[in-house]
Design a protein around this motif. Structure first.
Motif, PDB file in Angstrom:
ATOM      1  N   ALA A  73     -13.125  10.399  -9.492  1.00  0.00           N
ATOM      2  CA  ALA A  73     -11.804   9.811  -9.303  1.00  0.00           C
ATOM      3  C   ALA A  73     -11.799   8.423  -9.931  1.00  0.00           C
ATOM      4  CB  ALA A  73     -11.449   9.715  -7.808  1.00  0.00           C
ATOM      5  N   PRO A  74     -10.635   7.893 -10.268  1.00  0.00           N
ATOM      6  CA  PRO A  74     -10.570   6.526 -10.810  1.00  0.00           C
ATOM      7  C   PRO A  74     -11.125   5.510  -9.813  1.00  0.00           C
ATOM      8  CG  PRO A  74      -8.504   7.690 -11.193  1.00  0.00           C
ATOM      9  CD  PRO A  74      -9.321   8.552 -10.280  1.00  0.00           C
ATOM     10  N   HIS A  75     -12.013   4.629 -10.301  1.00  0.00           N
ATOM     11  CA  HIS A  75     -12.638   3.559  -9.524  1.00  0.00           C
ATOM     12  C   HIS A  75     -13.503   4.087  -8.372  1.00  0.00           C
ATOM     13  CE1 HIS A  75      -9.833   1.097 -11.745  1.00  0.00           C
ATOM     14  NE2 HIS A  75      -8.807   1.694 -11.179  1.00  0.00           N
ATOM     15  N   GLY A  76     -13.787   5.395  -8.336  1.00  0.00           N
ATOM     16  CA  GLY A  76     -14.607   5.956  -7.265  1.00  0.00           C
ATOM     17  C   GLY A  76     -13.919   5.994  -5.929  1.00  0.00           C
ATOM     18  N   ILE A  77     -12.574   6.006  -5.910  1.00  0.00           N
ATOM     19  CA  ILE A  77     -11.785   5.997  -4.675  1.00  0.00           C
ATOM     20  C   ILE A  77     -11.012   7.311  -4.610  1.00  0.00           C
ATOM     21  CG2 ILE A  77      -9.988   4.782  -3.376  1.00  0.00           C
ATOM     22  CD1 ILE A  77     -10.731   2.248  -4.851  1.00  0.00           C
ATOM     23  N   PRO A  78     -10.987   7.972  -3.441  1.00  0.00           N
ATOM     24  CA  PRO A  78     -10.194   9.211  -3.336  1.00  0.00           C
ATOM     25  C   PRO A  78      -8.729   8.967  -3.676  1.00  0.00           C
ATOM     26  CG  PRO A  78     -11.650   8.966  -1.443  1.00  0.00           C
ATOM     27  CD  PRO A  78     -11.744   7.693  -2.211  1.00  0.00           C
ATOM     28  N   LEU A  79      -8.075  10.005  -4.199  1.00  0.00           N
ATOM     29  CA  LEU A  79      -6.715   9.845  -4.684  1.00  0.00           C
ATOM     30  C   LEU A  79      -5.730   9.542  -3.562  1.00  0.00           C
ATOM     31  CD1 LEU A  79      -6.561  12.702  -7.351  1.00  0.00           C
ATOM     32  CD2 LEU A  79      -6.945  10.265  -7.703  1.00  0.00           C
ATOM     33  N   ASP A  80      -5.948  10.096  -2.358  1.00  0.00           N
ATOM     34  CA  ASP A  80      -5.005   9.826  -1.271  1.00  0.00           C
ATOM     35  C   ASP A  80      -5.052   8.362  -0.852  1.00  0.00           C
ATOM     36  OD1 ASP A  80      -7.550  10.057  -0.355  1.00  0.00           O
ATOM     37  OD2 ASP A  80      -7.024  11.079   1.517  1.00  0.00           O
ATOM     38  N   LEU A  81      -6.231   7.727  -0.901  1.00  0.00           N
ATOM     39  CA  LEU A  81      -6.314   6.304  -0.601  1.00  0.00           C
ATOM     40  C   LEU A  81      -5.849   5.470  -1.790  1.00  0.00           C
ATOM     41  CD1 LEU A  81      -7.161   3.962   1.246  1.00  0.00           C
ATOM     42  CD2 LEU A  81      -9.493   4.220   0.395  1.00  0.00           C
ATOM     43  N   LEU A  82      -6.103   5.954  -2.993  1.00  0.00           N
ATOM     44  CA  LEU A  82      -5.695   5.213  -4.183  1.00  0.00           C
ATOM     45  C   LEU A  82      -4.174   5.101  -4.282  1.00  0.00           C
ATOM     46  CD1 LEU A  82      -7.154   3.868  -6.589  1.00  0.00           C
ATOM     47  CD2 LEU A  82      -6.724   5.950  -7.888  1.00  0.00           C
ATOM     48  N   GLU A  98     -16.730   8.940   4.229  1.00  0.00           N
ATOM     49  CA  GLU A  98     -16.479   8.597   5.635  1.00  0.00           C
ATOM     50  C   GLU A  98     -15.797   7.240   5.744  1.00  0.00           C
ATOM     51  OE1 GLU A  98     -19.026   7.805   9.757  1.00  0.00           O
ATOM     52  OE2 GLU A  98     -20.031   8.456   7.918  1.00  0.00           O
ATOM     53  N   CYS A  99     -16.271   6.250   4.979  1.00  0.00           N
ATOM     54  CA  CYS A  99     -15.650   4.923   5.020  1.00  0.00           C
ATOM     55  C   CYS A  99     -14.235   4.957   4.452  1.00  0.00           C
ATOM     56  CB  CYS A  99     -16.507   3.928   4.240  1.00  0.00           C
ATOM     57  SG  CYS A  99     -18.164   3.698   4.893  1.00  0.00           S
ATOM     58  N   PHE A 100     -14.031   5.735   3.383  1.00  0.00           N
ATOM     59  CA  PHE A 100     -12.692   5.826   2.812  1.00  0.00           C
ATOM     60  C   PHE A 100     -11.715   6.477   3.792  1.00  0.00           C
ATOM     61  CE2 PHE A 100     -14.900   5.700  -1.454  1.00  0.00           C
ATOM     62  CZ  PHE A 100     -14.442   4.434  -1.755  1.00  0.00           C
ATOM     63  N   SER A 101     -12.171   7.459   4.541  1.00  0.00           N
ATOM     64  CA  SER A 101     -11.312   8.097   5.534  1.00  0.00           C
ATOM     65  C   SER A 101     -10.948   7.120   6.640  1.00  0.00           C
ATOM     66  CB  SER A 101     -12.017   9.324   6.117  1.00  0.00           C
ATOM     67  OG  SER A 101     -11.236   9.910   7.131  1.00  0.00           O
ATOM     68  N   PHE A 102     -11.912   6.287   7.056  1.00  0.00           N
ATOM     69  CA  PHE A 102     -11.618   5.286   8.085  1.00  0.00           C
ATOM     70  C   PHE A 102     -10.637   4.239   7.558  1.00  0.00           C
ATOM     71  CE2 PHE A 102     -12.539   1.133   9.953  1.00  0.00           C
ATOM     72  CZ  PHE A 102     -12.327   1.393  11.285  1.00  0.00           C
ATOM     73  N   LEU A 103     -10.813   3.779   6.319  1.00  0.00           N
ATOM     74  CA  LEU A 103      -9.897   2.786   5.763  1.00  0.00           C
ATOM     75  C   LEU A 103      -8.492   3.359   5.594  1.00  0.00           C
ATOM     76  CD1 LEU A 103     -12.089   1.047   3.028  1.00  0.00           C
ATOM     77  CD2 LEU A 103     -11.263   0.054   5.156  1.00  0.00           C
ATOM     78  N   ASN A 104      -8.407   4.637   5.284  1.00  0.00           N
ATOM     79  CA  ASN A 104      -7.096   5.264   5.151  1.00  0.00           C
ATOM     80  C   ASN A 104      -6.352   5.258   6.479  1.00  0.00           C
ATOM     81  OD1 ASN A 104      -5.032   6.521   3.868  1.00  0.00           O
ATOM     82  ND2 ASN A 104      -6.111   8.420   3.435  1.00  0.00           N
ATOM     83  N   ARG A 105      -7.075   5.438   7.581  1.00  0.00           N
ATOM     84  CA  ARG A 105      -6.450   5.378   8.902  1.00  0.00           C
ATOM     85  C   ARG A 105      -6.173   3.941   9.325  1.00  0.00           C
ATOM     86  NH1 ARG A 105      -8.090   4.588  13.993  1.00  0.00           N
ATOM     87  NH2 ARG A 105     -10.244   4.387  13.311  1.00  0.00           N
ATOM     88  N   ALA A 106      -7.078   3.012   8.928  1.00  0.00           N
ATOM     89  CA  ALA A 106      -6.893   1.614   9.321  1.00  0.00           C
ATOM     90  C   ALA A 106      -5.678   0.999   8.637  1.00  0.00           C
ATOM     91  CB  ALA A 106      -8.145   0.802   8.996  1.00  0.00           C
TER      92      ALA A 106
END
Length: 460
Positions: A416-425, A379-387
């Motif tokens: 995933a590498p570093h525990g971050i989704p690939l679309d944000l990475l 959820e936080c990664f999805s918000f950061l991707n939009r931010a």
């Protein structure tokens, strides 16, 4: 203070002078006591100088990246200066300097920075150096000049660096312990990392007090308070002298600041605030002894009434809290800001944009440092991707840090590498840090000893 003529000492000061003690505010160079002109010839038993409170943090020695991209090639290690507090990590510092230059030119919209490396490799110090260099002058400060500055507060330096760029550090584990939702906590952190400098012009009265005359009231209230108090204030500069009529509130403000003849004061005409700047140099010989806090200034020149430009620096989050009807500005002191409506933030963004267009304000995007980013969930990664998609100046530079390799993304069964989704990475610029060598560790310890005023030998 002891006048030169016709003024006797108080009982406490007289007894202290006879005992040979230095009374704070009376003793000193040429004062009462041993070595002074009016002392009783006694010996000074003890004298202690109380300095200002200095807060030193773990990274309070960091002043910038210390890298000049114009004169530094890919393998030129001599161009990287250690005078800004950073030791080693030359490739990472050069990559961070490139990111800072891109952020200054507004060419890094939609991207963030990921600092990956083992624990203790200087990821937090590198992020603070990026914040210090974001709005700092192009010339690099020297460590000696920075250490000799009067204010070395680590807390203030952690809040604002360099020319006013905010640095906000948030650990990922803090998002799960706050009473707010994780997206609201991230939104408040993003807006705390954006500073707004609001410029306004105010009318000021700056002069030296010639005399203050307070008229005695004709009537007194039931409680003994004066009714209809009035008076006159005479101010002068090197070129003019003017008499002002005083009301009751102005007399209270002058008495609160203990303004007397010979003081140099500054009056804000809009708010009526009185600030005492010090004593005039022409009155420096009125007393035989003065305290250590006594300050002498020159008599002002030119006109009494001047127009001054005052700059107020606030963050977008503080503006949000002040304009929130549910919380109000008192929430700034309690810390319980609660949920802030999206409509309020949109109105504030529009108003700030108008101020920027009119030249009344300037937006300073800072650095939001997210430590332990592998602890965030999907959820936080999805918000950061939009931010990160937010374009324009109302978006800080997001810097993340992690010390994990390939690990599971929280909230999903995928790795995933570093525990971050690939679309944000894919949106992140990855800067690698390496462990420090033994010589670099010695330089860091020597620098920390200098920062904390510790005398250490070479063997230590």
């Amino acid at each position: 203070k002891t006048r030169r003529k016709g003024c006797a000492l108080t009982e406490r000061a007289r007894g202290a002078a006879m005992a040979g003690l230095v009374v704070p505010g009376i003793g000193g160079n040429g004062g009462i006591g041993a070595g002074g002109g009016g002392g009783g010839g006694g010996r000074v038993v003890s004298e202690r100088t109380v300095g200002a409170l200095e807060r030193i943090g773990a990274h309070s020695h960091v002043r910038g990246l210390g890298v000049d991209l114009a004169s530094m090639s890919a393998d030129d290690a001599s161009a990287a200066s250690a005078t800004c507090g950073l030791i080693g990590q030359l490739p990472a510092r050069r990559a961070a300097a490139v990111v800072v230059e891109m952020a200054r030119a507004a060419n890094i919209a939609g991207r963030g920075v990921l600092l990956a490396g083992p624990p203790g490799s200087g990821k937090t110090a590198l992020a603070m150096a990026m914040a210090a260099s974001l709005h700092a002058p192009t010339s690099m400060p020297t460590l000696s000049s920075s250490l000799s500055a009067s204010s070395r507060s680590g807390a203030a330096r952690a809040g604002k660096n360099g020319g006013g760029a905010p640095f906000v550090k948030v650990a990922a584990s803090e998002l799960f312990s706050s009473g707010l939702s994780r997206t609201e906590t991230l939104t408040q952190a993003l807006r705390r990392a954006i500073a707004v400098e609001i410029t306004e012009e105010t009318e000021m009265i700056h002069g030296e007090v010639v005399e203050v005359i307070v008229d005695k009231p004709l009537f007194e209230g039931a409680a003994g308070g004066a009714l209809g108090s009035s008076g006159r204030l005479t101010l002068k500069t090197t070129e003019m002298e003017t008499v002002y009529e005083l009301g009751g509130k102005m007399i209270e403000a002058l008495s609160r600041e203990k303004v007397a003849s010979g003081d140099v004061i500054l009056i804000d005409k809009a708010s009526g605030k009185v600030s005492k700047l010090g004593r005039s140099f022409t009155r420096s010989r009125d007393y035989d002894a003065v305290g250590a806090a006594a300050r002498f200034v020159a008599c002002p020149e030119g006109e009494l009434q001047t127009t001054r430009t005052v700059v107020h620096a606030v963050s977008l989050h503080e503006i949000d809290v002040i304009n929130s009807q549910q919380q109000g500005f008192l929430a700034l002191f309690s810390g319980d800001t609660g949920e802030i409506k999206r409509e309020v933030r949109e109105q504030i963004d529009g108003k700030v944009s108008e101020w920027v267009e009119e030249g009344k304000a300037r937006v300073l995007p800072g650095v939001l440092f997210l430590d332990e980013v592998h602890m965030l969930d999907i959820e936080c990664f999805s918000f950061l991707n939009r931010a990160l998609d937010a374009s324009g100046s109302l978006s800080p530079l997001v810097v993340m840090a992690t010390n994990r390799g390939v690990t599971t993304v929280r909230g999903t069964p995928f790795r995933a590498p570093h525990g971050i989704p690939l679309d944000l990475l894919d949106r992140l610029l990855i800067i690698m840090t390496t462990p420090y060598s033994q010589s670099e560790m010695q330089q860091i310890l020597r620098l920390r000893a200098l920062e904390e005023d510790i005398k250490a030998e070479d063997d230590a």
